[in-house]
Design a protein around this motif. Structure first.
Motif, PDB file in Angstrom:
ATOM      1  N   PRO A  66       0.823  -1.217   0.000  1.00 48.49           N
ATOM      2  CA  PRO A  66       0.000   0.000   0.000  1.00 48.49           C
ATOM      3  C   PRO A  66       0.856   1.266   0.000  1.00 48.49           C
ATOM      4  N   ASP A  67       0.481   2.241  -0.814  1.00 44.61           N
ATOM      5  CA  ASP A  67       1.085   3.580  -0.878  1.00 44.61           C
ATOM      6  C   ASP A  67       2.414   3.644  -1.616  1.00 44.61           C
ATOM      7  N   ILE A  68       2.983   2.517  -2.017  1.00 43.54           N
ATOM      8  CA  ILE A  68       4.263   2.584  -2.713  1.00 43.54           C
ATOM      9  C   ILE A  68       4.035   3.159  -4.106  1.00 43.54           C
ATOM     10  N   GLY A  69       4.996   3.956  -4.568  1.00 45.32           N
ATOM     11  CA  GLY A  69       4.928   4.520  -5.907  1.00 45.32           C
ATOM     12  C   GLY A  69       5.944   3.848  -6.806  1.00 45.32           C
ATOM     13  N   PHE A  70       6.929   4.598  -7.222  1.00 45.86           N
ATOM     14  CA  PHE A  70       8.028   4.076  -8.030  1.00 45.86           C
ATOM     15  C   PHE A  70       8.918   3.208  -7.137  1.00 45.86           C
ATOM     16  N   THR A  86       9.372   5.181  -3.564  1.00 45.36           N
ATOM     17  CA  THR A  86       8.798   6.496  -3.248  1.00 45.36           C
ATOM     18  C   THR A  86       7.473   6.283  -2.517  1.00 45.36           C
ATOM     19  N   TRP A  87       7.150   7.258  -1.634  1.00 46.06           N
ATOM     20  CA  TRP A  87       5.977   7.175  -0.769  1.00 46.06           C
ATOM     21  C   TRP A  87       5.324   8.552  -0.661  1.00 46.06           C
ATOM     22  N   PRO A  88       4.054   8.608  -0.239  1.00 46.08           N
ATOM     23  CA  PRO A  88       3.384   9.909  -0.134  1.00 46.08           C
ATOM     24  C   PRO A  88       4.007  10.847   0.890  1.00 46.08           C
ATOM     25  N   ASP A  89       4.610  10.304   1.960  1.00 46.31           N
ATOM     26  CA  ASP A  89       5.195  11.144   3.006  1.00 46.31           C
ATOM     27  C   ASP A  89       6.122  10.272   3.855  1.00 46.31           C
ATOM     28  N   GLU A  90       6.870  10.919   4.754  1.00 48.32           N
ATOM     29  CA  GLU A  90       7.858  10.192   5.546  1.00 48.32           C
ATOM     30  C   GLU A  90       7.213   9.218   6.527  1.00 48.32           C
ATOM     31  N   ALA A  91       6.132   9.630   7.173  1.00 46.28           N
ATOM     32  CA  ALA A  91       5.495   8.744   8.148  1.00 46.28           C
ATOM     33  C   ALA A  91       5.029   7.449   7.497  1.00 46.28           C
ATOM     34  N   THR A  92       4.448   7.554   6.309  1.00 46.54           N
ATOM     35  CA  THR A  92       4.007   6.360   5.593  1.00 46.54           C
ATOM     36  C   THR A  92       5.199   5.502   5.205  1.00 46.54           C
ATOM     37  N   ALA A  93       6.267   6.126   4.726  1.00 48.56           N
ATOM     38  CA  ALA A  93       7.459   5.376   4.340  1.00 48.56           C
ATOM     39  C   ALA A  93       8.016   4.589   5.526  1.00 48.56           C
ATOM     40  N   ARG A  94       8.141   5.247   6.659  1.00 46.52           N
ATOM     41  CA  ARG A  94       8.696   4.570   7.830  1.00 46.52           C
ATOM     42  C   ARG A  94       7.788   3.430   8.286  1.00 46.52           C
TER      43      ARG A  94
END
Length: 253
Positions: A36-40, A66-74
């Protein structure tokens, strides 16, 4: 919310773990698009030493996303089963979270990185909502990371790899470089370099001198690459260690 780029490195020890990681260069392609939320995203191997060599390193692999924001990435990297499997098999891992300051060129026909201030990719339906995150440092202030990616024309492979040792030695001798590695999607033909510097001035000074500057002139004059991308990032945060500690400790000290 600003797009966040994550770059995760994994170091594997025993032969069984290395064979697993090699197999995941194919198998993980099925799982990554479903996160979920992953881009490239890209799966990469590396070269021996610090990666600036055509000889494959069976111990070190990387995942860029790539992700929508840092919190989601972490959150995704900490909790998704795919990343958990990589960490469980690896004896060391390190992830750095980045905010794009500038980018030019393309990667696989796309411009995957969006400078802060541009809207990130729209999250998929049912994905977790955006969360607050700290703003990225202003361009020109604080440490920066540089990423270059190129598809090398087969006819110039010998000339390209002939220049790499001189550039590698030069960057290795530069005391300002906090971290450096060469990775790639396809050995010899697809090359990615990633490095971290204390500021843009130091990074630019390196690029303008010695073998690196000569290589840049040759790229322009002789058309070495079929496709190329150059990106600069602010560093948001990191997690894990590499060679026993966070590479960012060099910048903090």
């Amino acid at each position: 919310m600003a797009q966040t780029v994550s770059l995760s490195f994994f170091r594997f020890g025993p032969l069984s773990a290395r064979l697993w990681a090699l197999g995941m260069m194919g198998a993980a392609r099925l799982s990554l698009p479903k996160i979920p939320d992953i881009g490239f995203w890209k799966l990469c191997g590396s070269g021996i030493g610090e990666g600036f060599t055509p000889v494959p390193n069976t111990a070190v692999y990387a995942i860029l996303a790539t992700w929508p924001d840092e919190a989601t990435a972490r959150d995704r990297i900490a909790t998704h089963p795919l990343f958990h499997r990589y960490r469980r098999r690896a004896f060391e891992h390190w992830t750095v979270f980045l905010s794009t300051q500038s980018v030019r060129g393309q990667w696989s026909g796309q411009t995957p990185f969006k400078p802060a201030g541009l809207p990130p990719d729209r999250p998929r339906p049912g994905s977790m909502p955006d969360k607050p995150t700290d703003p990225a440092p202003e361009p020109g202030k604080g440490p920066v990371a540089a990423l270059t990616r190129a598809t090398i024309k087969p006819r110039i492979l010998t000339r390209f790899w002939g220049r790499v040792p001189d550039i590698s030695a030069m960057i290795g001798a530069d005391p300002n470089v906090a971290f450096k590695i060469g990775i790639g999607e396809v050995p010899w033909l697809h090359q990615v370099t990633f490095s971290i510097w204390p500021d843009t001035a130091t990074m630019a000074a390196f690029a303008r001198t010695g073998p690196h500057a000569a290589a840049i002139r040759a790229v322009r004059d002789e058309g070495w690459f079929r496709e190329e991308l150059y990106a600069r990032f602010a560093i948001l945060s990191d997690t894990g260690t590499w060679n026993g500690s966070s590479p960012l400790e060099r910048l903090r000290s």
